[in-house]
Scaffold this motif. Structure first.
Motif, PDB file in Angstrom:
ATOM      1  N   ALA A 110      33.175 -12.065  19.626  1.00  0.00           N
ATOM      2  CA  ALA A 110      32.522 -11.025  20.365  1.00  0.00           C
ATOM      3  C   ALA A 110      31.485 -10.314  19.370  1.00  0.00           C
ATOM      4  N   SER A 111      31.439 -10.837  18.124  1.00  0.00           N
ATOM      5  CA  SER A 111      30.855 -10.018  17.143  1.00  0.00           C
ATOM      6  C   SER A 111      29.307  -9.942  17.302  1.00  0.00           C
ATOM      7  N   GLY A 112      28.650 -10.819  17.885  1.00  0.00           N
ATOM      8  CA  GLY A 112      27.269 -10.471  18.373  1.00  0.00           C
ATOM      9  C   GLY A 112      26.984  -9.129  18.942  1.00  0.00           C
ATOM     10  N   GLY A 113      27.784  -9.036  19.973  1.00  0.00           N
ATOM     11  CA  GLY A 113      27.837  -7.862  20.865  1.00  0.00           C
ATOM     12  C   GLY A 113      28.188  -6.606  20.290  1.00  0.00           C
ATOM     13  N   THR A 114      29.365  -6.975  19.352  1.00  0.00           N
ATOM     14  CA  THR A 114      29.536  -5.641  18.659  1.00  0.00           C
ATOM     15  C   THR A 114      28.641  -5.153  17.630  1.00  0.00           C
ATOM     16  N   MET A 115      28.145  -6.118  16.896  1.00  0.00           N
ATOM     17  CA  MET A 115      27.310  -5.787  16.126  1.00  0.00           C
ATOM     18  C   MET A 115      25.990  -5.051  16.484  1.00  0.00           C
ATOM     19  N   ALA A 116      25.555  -5.417  17.710  1.00  0.00           N
ATOM     20  CA  ALA A 116      24.377  -4.741  18.470  1.00  0.00           C
ATOM     21  C   ALA A 116      24.887  -3.316  18.841  1.00  0.00           C
ATOM     22  N   CYS A 117      26.100  -3.349  19.255  1.00  0.00           N
ATOM     23  CA  CYS A 117      26.619  -1.984  19.581  1.00  0.00           C
ATOM     24  C   CYS A 117      26.560  -0.664  18.286  1.00  0.00           C
ATOM     25  N   ILE A 118      27.021  -1.546  17.146  1.00  0.00           N
ATOM     26  CA  ILE A 118      27.192  -0.920  15.958  1.00  0.00           C
ATOM     27  C   ILE A 118      25.791  -0.386  15.627  1.00  0.00           C
TER      28      ILE A 118
ATOM     29  N   ALA B 108      26.604   1.243  27.171  1.00  0.00           N
ATOM     30  CA  ALA B 108      27.235   0.266  25.981  1.00  0.00           C
ATOM     31  C   ALA B 108      27.460  -0.919  26.367  1.00  0.00           C
ATOM     32  N   LEU B 109      27.864  -1.273  28.121  1.00  0.00           N
ATOM     33  CA  LEU B 109      27.914  -2.598  28.570  1.00  0.00           C
ATOM     34  C   LEU B 109      26.529  -3.273  28.316  1.00  0.00           C
ATOM     35  N   ALA B 110      25.631  -2.596  28.453  1.00  0.00           N
ATOM     36  CA  ALA B 110      24.207  -3.056  28.411  1.00  0.00           C
ATOM     37  C   ALA B 110      23.950  -3.799  27.050  1.00  0.00           C
ATOM     38  N   TYR B 111      24.120  -2.791  25.973  1.00  0.00           N
ATOM     39  CA  TYR B 111      23.836  -3.087  24.514  1.00  0.00           C
ATOM     40  C   TYR B 111      24.887  -4.172  24.262  1.00  0.00           C
ATOM     41  N   TYR B 112      26.092  -4.179  24.664  1.00  0.00           N
ATOM     42  CA  TYR B 112      26.910  -5.326  24.289  1.00  0.00           C
ATOM     43  C   TYR B 112      26.630  -6.691  24.788  1.00  0.00           C
TER      44      TYR B 112
ATOM     45  N   GLY C  67      35.510  -3.933  15.275  1.00  0.00           N
ATOM     46  CA  GLY C  67      34.059  -4.167  15.582  1.00  0.00           C
ATOM     47  C   GLY C  67      34.021  -3.332  16.545  1.00  0.00           C
ATOM     48  N   PHE C  68      34.676  -2.976  17.643  1.00  0.00           N
ATOM     49  CA  PHE C  68      34.410  -2.256  18.871  1.00  0.00           C
ATOM     50  C   PHE C  68      34.429  -0.995  18.803  1.00  0.00           C
ATOM     51  N   ALA C  69      34.682  -0.337  17.317  1.00  0.00           N
ATOM     52  CA  ALA C  69      34.459   1.146  17.228  1.00  0.00           C
ATOM     53  C   ALA C  69      33.011   1.670  17.579  1.00  0.00           C
TER      54      ALA C  69
END
Length: 691
Positions: free
Chosen positions: A143-151, A102-106, A86-88
């Motif tokens: 961490a999936s909430g943050g990774t989904m936001a980044c995706i 990226a950190l802000a979005y995550y 998911g961190f892709a």
């Protein structure tokens, strides 16, 4: 080889240096997995779980640190695969926009997903709703909430039309997971994606083309069909209640699935009948869901399930999906007007005589005469004509639109719109730079050939660079070869038979029939406007011949000639082609022609060093086709005449069209080839590879 080996590691290292925040997050999660032993045993069974996990119960007990601590743990060992993958999205976002973004979005996405989910569940859990009560008591880590936001943020960086397509897939995933499974994590994913969707506003469906509207409908219908199949086989436990696999309701879902498979491709091609069936199916599912809800209110869920022989939860969830689908189909209804026999262009359709008249009046390019050949159809635009072939659902436009140069952009726009409304994939093959500039800015281009043009005014075969051509002309004089510029109809029967015998021998060596589309045959050479250059041996035999197509300059004048056929007799005069082309060039120059085009050799473009993957693929294809058609050899031969190059392009909407365009080009170039001939050509390719 050493440079090639070091290049890839250096590139990997350079990429890793640009994503330090992503790598740090992954390292922290793996470290937490070691500390909490979650890498090899279920962390949710450990004593630490209640201390670090987040959720409504944690907030009610005052554990406000859990949104941070819970981020670095994973509940089951196998979930690490999906967590790290998911961190892709964060890596891509960091690579494009930097570590701080990226950190802000995550972290904003992660914290918002956790708190928004709790805020939604808190009032819903006060209702007599079993799903809300269950999820309100649940805890979660990950961490999936943050990774989904980044995706979601990464999807917003995609170029059109891939941005809309990726958004559709992402939204489809989170909504369907929410409707059919509805775990705490599914609700968090939905919240994170909706946050980015609202903040970034990168999804603009109202700006999509007709083609994209059809594609969205096609994908959405397939997704609905897939969810219905999965939900009948896999247990679900979403907001509408739990279901068991193989729990009945087979008739409704079987009908839906069969009809979906029938109409999906029709929607992609814009067929009216598919849109009508889609609307009927949507109305049926929505009404079914509405009647079930009414039945549950009036009687009971058990009584309704006994009547429908299935579970009400699946029917209601399916009805909600179809309600969204129905609204979309009605919204974009104008995109579905294509019929199987749809015509392209204004009526009456142009004839070959109309095409020739426009060429004489307005001129054309070096390939424009090919638009008069059999097999082409013609689309009339406001000010011009576009020649095309309809192959495998593709409107394959040949060369550039005909008509006044100032109206080319308008003709391109009209043709694209007409082809899309007819449910066809529009593209332009062997188009020039001006047509490339006229297509929409989102279109792609692929180099297919270099047009080799010799400027004729003042042409003299003097100097060292012309040695090979001059030697061929001198040798022809010594061996008493005769050059004759003529027309096929003007030649006696015996000469015409020799020409046919030479062509048939050449074709017989290839294993495939003569190619068409942009490569002519003796049939096309019969036109009175086409000229033949013959090399006659002293005994009267034809040792070789060329055909020259006219290049009109407007007002009926001919400003040049384009080489089409090149055929030689086996065992005849050696440098016959140099002799014929050199003699033709001298004659055309004396007649006052401006240019002589030696045409383009497909797959033989000289790419710059930084051309990348396209150049690699093209060079490899040219290499394996060389034993059959000799495109590369032909390109090298033409260099003897020191031409200048004008690039020819394949113009297309995006990469998703290339598979269909490839099939269309195969049938356009080889419309009469059989499977046996293709197999024979494949053996020839294999022999060429071994040689």
């Amino acid at each position: 080889m050493s440079a090639a080996k070091t290049q890839t590691p250096n590139r990997v290292v350079a990429t890793m240096r640009r994503i330090p925040a992503t790598l740090a997050m992954v390292a922290l999660i793996l470290a937490a997995g070691v500390i909490g032993q979650g890498l090899w045993r279920p962390f949710e069974d450990s004593g630490m779980y209640d201390v670090v996990a987040y959720g409504l119960p944690a907030f009610a007990d005052g554990r406000w640190w859990t949104p941070v601590t819970g981020t670095f743990f994973v509940n089951q060992p196998w979930v690490y695969l999906f967590t790290i993958a998911g961190f892709a999205g964060m890596a891509y976002l960091e690579f494009r926009r930097g570590s701080l973004v990226a950190l802000a979005y995550y972290w904003v996405g992660q914290l918002f997903a956790i708190f928004a989910t709790a805020l939604v569940l808190w009032p819903l859990s006060q209702l007599p709703w079993a799903w809300a009560e269950t999820q309100a008591q649940a805890l979660d880590v990950g961490a999936s909430g943050g990774t989904m936001a980044c995706i979601a943020a990464a999807v917003g960086l995609f170029v059109p039309p891939w941005r809309v397509r990726a958004w559709l897939v992402l939204l489809g995933f989170v909504f369907i997971a929410m409707i059919f499974w509805g775990t705490l994590a599914d609700l968090e994913h939905l919240m994170a994606v909706l946050l980015v969707l609202f903040v970034d506003r990168s999804l603009r469906i109202q700006r999509t083309t007709v083609r994209e509207q059809r594609l969205l409908a096609f994908i959405a219908v397939l997704v609905i069909g897939a969810t219905q199949v999965v939900s009948i086989l896999v247990p679900t436990d979403g907001p509408f209640g739990p279901t068991e696999p193989v729990s009945g309701g087979f008739v409704d879902f079987a009908i839906d699935t069969v009809v979906i498979l029938l109409i999906a491709n029709g929607l992609r091609r814009g067929r009216r009948w598919a849109w009508v069936l889609g609307v009927i199916l949507g109305v049926f599912n929505v009404l079914t869901a509405a009647l079930i809800v009414v039945g549950i209110v009036v009687t009971s869920e058990a009584q309704v399930e006994s009547v429908i022989d299935g579970e009400t939860e699946l029917a209601i969830a399916s009805g909600i999906l179809w309600l969204l689908m129905l609204g979309y189909l009605i919204w974009v209804r104008r995109a579905f007007r294509a019929r199987r026999t749809s015509t392209i262009g204004g009526q009456p359709a142009p004839s070959v005589d109309d095409v020739k008249a426009m060429l004489r009046a307005d001129g054309g390019g070096t390939l424009s005469w090919m638009t008069t050949w059999d097999g082409n159809s013609y689309a009339r635009t406001t000010h011009g004509i576009v020649a095309y072939q309809r192959r495998a659902g593709v409107a394959l436009a040949l060369a550039d639109p005909l008509g006044p140069a100032a109206t080319r952009a308008a003709s391109v726009d009209e043709f694209v719109r007409m082809a899309e409304h007819a449910g066809l994939v529009p593209c332009f093959f062997s188009a020039d730079e001006n047509t490339r500039a006229a297509v929409p800015s989102t279109w792609r281009s692929l180099v297919v050939a270099d047009d080799t043009i010799v400027d004729l005014p003042g042409l003299q075969f003097t100097g060292k660079q012309w040695n090979s051509v001059r030697s061929s002309l001198n040798r022809a004089g010594r061996e008493e070869m005769t050059f004759r510029m003529t027309r096929l109809a003007d030649e006696p029967w015996g000469v015409r038979q020799q020409l046919r015998a030479i062509s048939e021998m050449w074709v017989g060596d290839k294993g495939l029939p003569e190619m068409g589309f942009t490569l002519g045959t003796l049939v096309e050479a019969e036109a009175p406007e086409v000229r033949l250059a013959l090399a006659i041996a002293p005994n009267g035999d034809v040792d070789g011949f060329l055909s020259w197509l006219p290049v009109f300059g407007g007002d009926g004048s001919i400003r040049g000639w384009t080489l089409d056929l090149m055929r030689r007799r086996e065992g005849g005069f050696g440098p016959v082609m140099e002799f014929l082309i050199g003699s033709s060039a001298k004659l055309f120059s004396e007649e006052g022609a401006e240019i002589m085009s030696l045409s383009g050799a497909p797959l033989a473009h000289d790419y710059p060093p930084d051309a990348g993957m396209i150049a690699t693929l093209s060079d490899k294809l040219a290499e394996i086709l060389e034993p059959v058609y000799g495109f590369g050899s032909l390109h090298r031969f033409k260099q003897k005449f020191h031409p200048r190059y004008e690039t020819m392009y394949l113009l297309y909407r995006d990469e998703s069209d290339l598979t269909r365009i490839g099939g269309a080009l195969t049938r356009a170039f080889l419309p009469d080839a059989t499977l046996r001939q293709f197999a024979g050509a494949g053996l020839e390719l294999a022999r060429g590879e071994r040689d």
